[in-house]
Design a protein around this motif. Structure first.
Motif, PDB file in Angstrom:
ATOM      1  N   ALA A 197       0.824  -1.208   0.000  1.00  0.00           N
ATOM      2  CA  ALA A 197       0.000   0.000   0.000  1.00  0.00           C
ATOM      3  C   ALA A 197       0.858   1.258   0.000  1.00  0.00           C
ATOM      4  O   ALA A 197       0.489   2.276  -0.603  1.00  0.00           O
ATOM      5  CB  ALA A 197      -0.925  -0.005   1.208  1.00  0.00           C
ATOM      6  N   LEU A 198       1.993   1.215   0.683  1.00  0.00           N
ATOM      7  CA  LEU A 198       2.833   2.414   0.805  1.00  0.00           C
ATOM      8  C   LEU A 198       3.874   2.525  -0.296  1.00  0.00           C
ATOM      9  O   LEU A 198       4.441   3.605  -0.505  1.00  0.00           O
ATOM     10  CB  LEU A 198       3.537   2.413   2.166  1.00  0.00           C
ATOM     11  N   SER A 199       4.152   1.439  -1.017  1.00  0.00           N
ATOM     12  CA  SER A 199       5.240   1.467  -1.993  1.00  0.00           C
ATOM     13  C   SER A 199       4.877   2.241  -3.254  1.00  0.00           C
ATOM     14  O   SER A 199       5.762   2.797  -3.913  1.00  0.00           O
ATOM     15  CB  SER A 199       5.634   0.034  -2.373  1.00  0.00           C
ATOM     16  N   LEU A 200       3.605   2.283  -3.613  1.00  0.00           N
ATOM     17  CA  LEU A 200       3.200   2.927  -4.860  1.00  0.00           C
ATOM     18  C   LEU A 200       2.643   4.334  -4.670  1.00  0.00           C
ATOM     19  O   LEU A 200       2.488   5.064  -5.646  1.00  0.00           O
ATOM     20  CB  LEU A 200       2.136   2.071  -5.568  1.00  0.00           C
ATOM     21  N   LEU A 201       2.323   4.706  -3.437  1.00  0.00           N
ATOM     22  CA  LEU A 201       1.725   6.019  -3.204  1.00  0.00           C
ATOM     23  C   LEU A 201       2.768   7.127  -3.238  1.00  0.00           C
ATOM     24  O   LEU A 201       3.913   6.935  -2.848  1.00  0.00           O
ATOM     25  CB  LEU A 201       0.999   6.045  -1.857  1.00  0.00           C
ATOM     26  N   GLN A 202       2.335   8.295  -3.710  1.00  0.00           N
ATOM     27  CA  GLN A 202       3.166   9.489  -3.691  1.00  0.00           C
ATOM     28  C   GLN A 202       2.397  10.603  -2.980  1.00  0.00           C
ATOM     29  O   GLN A 202       1.170  10.559  -2.872  1.00  0.00           O
ATOM     30  CB  GLN A 202       3.510   9.930  -5.117  1.00  0.00           C
ATOM     31  N   LEU A 203       3.135  11.593  -2.518  1.00  0.00           N
ATOM     32  CA  LEU A 203       2.475  12.725  -1.879  1.00  0.00           C
ATOM     33  C   LEU A 203       1.552  13.445  -2.854  1.00  0.00           C
ATOM     34  O   LEU A 203       0.479  13.932  -2.479  1.00  0.00           O
ATOM     35  CB  LEU A 203       3.530  13.699  -1.331  1.00  0.00           C
ATOM     36  N   SER A 204       1.943  13.486  -4.117  1.00  0.00           N
ATOM     37  CA  SER A 204       1.112  14.153  -5.120  1.00  0.00           C
ATOM     38  C   SER A 204      -0.237  13.453  -5.287  1.00  0.00           C
ATOM     39  O   SER A 204      -1.229  14.101  -5.640  1.00  0.00           O
ATOM     40  CB  SER A 204       1.846  14.202  -6.465  1.00  0.00           C
ATOM     41  N   ASP A 205      -0.282  12.137  -5.044  1.00  0.00           N
ATOM     42  CA  ASP A 205      -1.566  11.425  -5.142  1.00  0.00           C
ATOM     43  C   ASP A 205      -2.575  11.985  -4.144  1.00  0.00           C
ATOM     44  O   ASP A 205      -3.728  12.253  -4.493  1.00  0.00           O
ATOM     45  CB  ASP A 205      -1.359   9.930  -4.881  1.00  0.00           C
ATOM     46  N   LEU A 206      -2.132  12.165  -2.909  1.00  0.00           N
ATOM     47  CA  LEU A 206      -3.035  12.681  -1.885  1.00  0.00           C
ATOM     48  C   LEU A 206      -3.410  14.135  -2.158  1.00  0.00           C
ATOM     49  O   LEU A 206      -4.569  14.530  -1.979  1.00  0.00           O
ATOM     50  CB  LEU A 206      -2.387  12.562  -0.503  1.00  0.00           C
TER      51      LEU A 206
END
Length: 273
Positions: A197-206
């Motif tokens: 769950a954390l490996s693909l997320l970026q700050l820009s996504d949020l």
């Protein structure tokens, strides 16, 4: 004679199409005028602060429980489908990443917008429409009070604010539903689920998700207030305005979501594992 009748019928259809296009463009122009005029008076916070607080409380009260009831099974359904496909491909450890990324990027802002439109937007339209058929809006104009500044501006900011606040609730509840079915039911290890769950997320996504939610809330309030202020002066007109506002809001939200998502994927490519 037949040729003359055919030309007359064609001319009537053409005039009808032109009239329909003109009416549609006129309504779009009025919608933009209400949005810009309501946004223009945002600096005068003292004039609309308490109405803003009341609207925020109302929207939070009517959407918080439904968003939980929708997000948990939605996250679980995504987890079941993605988990089954991941098992077939031998990549069960990627289930958490697929579920959470999908929830953060697309599901959270859309769920927030649809609940705001369905529960809160319909109430806004009926409230403004009831004021309209009782001539309260005209009375406000007679007293030199702009109804857009007094009624529309706080609703624009309230819908946008509550839509943004609902996003974390959707993410947590949907990710929790996905965690239960992937870890408890399908046997994926908790570490693999959370790491994926954390490996693909970026700050820009949020950040883009919060921006989407704010825009969708703004669109919902604008359409709802416009439909209420321009409805026919009858109870039937108010009911039709509520239905029309919900449909138009859904169409605009899906269209804007496609445009924003496309621009985001072009400007910020996905992170590779």
């Amino acid at each position: 004679m037949a040729g003359a009748e055919g030309r007359a019928g064609t001319g009537g259809l053409t005039r009808g199409a032109v009239r329909f296009a003109g009416d549609t463009l006129g309504q779009v122009g009025e919608l933009f005028v209400i949005a810009l005029e309501g946004f223009r008076r945002s600096w005068d916070i003292r004039a609309w602060w308490w109405e803003f607080v009341n609207q925020c409380w109302f929207l939070a009260r009517v959407t918080s429980v439904p968003v939980l009831l929708v997000s948990i099974p939605l996250g679980a359904t995504i987890a079941l489908q993605v988990g089954d496909l991941a098992w077939q491909l031998g990549a069960s450890s990627a289930t958490g990443g697929a579920v959470v990324v999908g929830v953060v990027r697309e599901v959270a802002p859309m769920a927030s917008a649809l609940l705001i439109a369905g529960a809160g937007g319909s109430a806004m339209t009926s409230d403004i429409g009831a004021r309209h058929i009782r001539d309260e809006l005209a009375a406000m104009e007679v007293m030199a009070v702009n109804p857009i500044h007094r009624l529309v501006t706080p609703r624009l900011w309230a819908a946008s604010t509550v839509a943004v606040l609902l996003v974390p609730l959707v993410i947590v509840s949907a990710a929790g539903g996905g965690y239960f079915f992937n870890v408890i039911v399908q046997g994926v290890t908790p570490g693999a689920y959370l790491d994926g769950a954390l490996s693909l997320l970026q700050l820009s996504d949020l950040l883009v998700t919060l921006f989407k939610a704010w825009v969708y809330g703004f669109i919902t309030a604008t359409v709802s207030c416009y439909m209420g202020m321009t409805c026919k002066t009858s109870p039937v007109g108010v009911g039709r305005a509520v239905n029309k506002a919900t449909v138009v809001t859904f169409m605009l939200v899906f269209t804007v979501n496609y445009v924003v998502s496309t621009l985001y994927y072009v400007l910020f490519p996905s992170r590779s594992v």
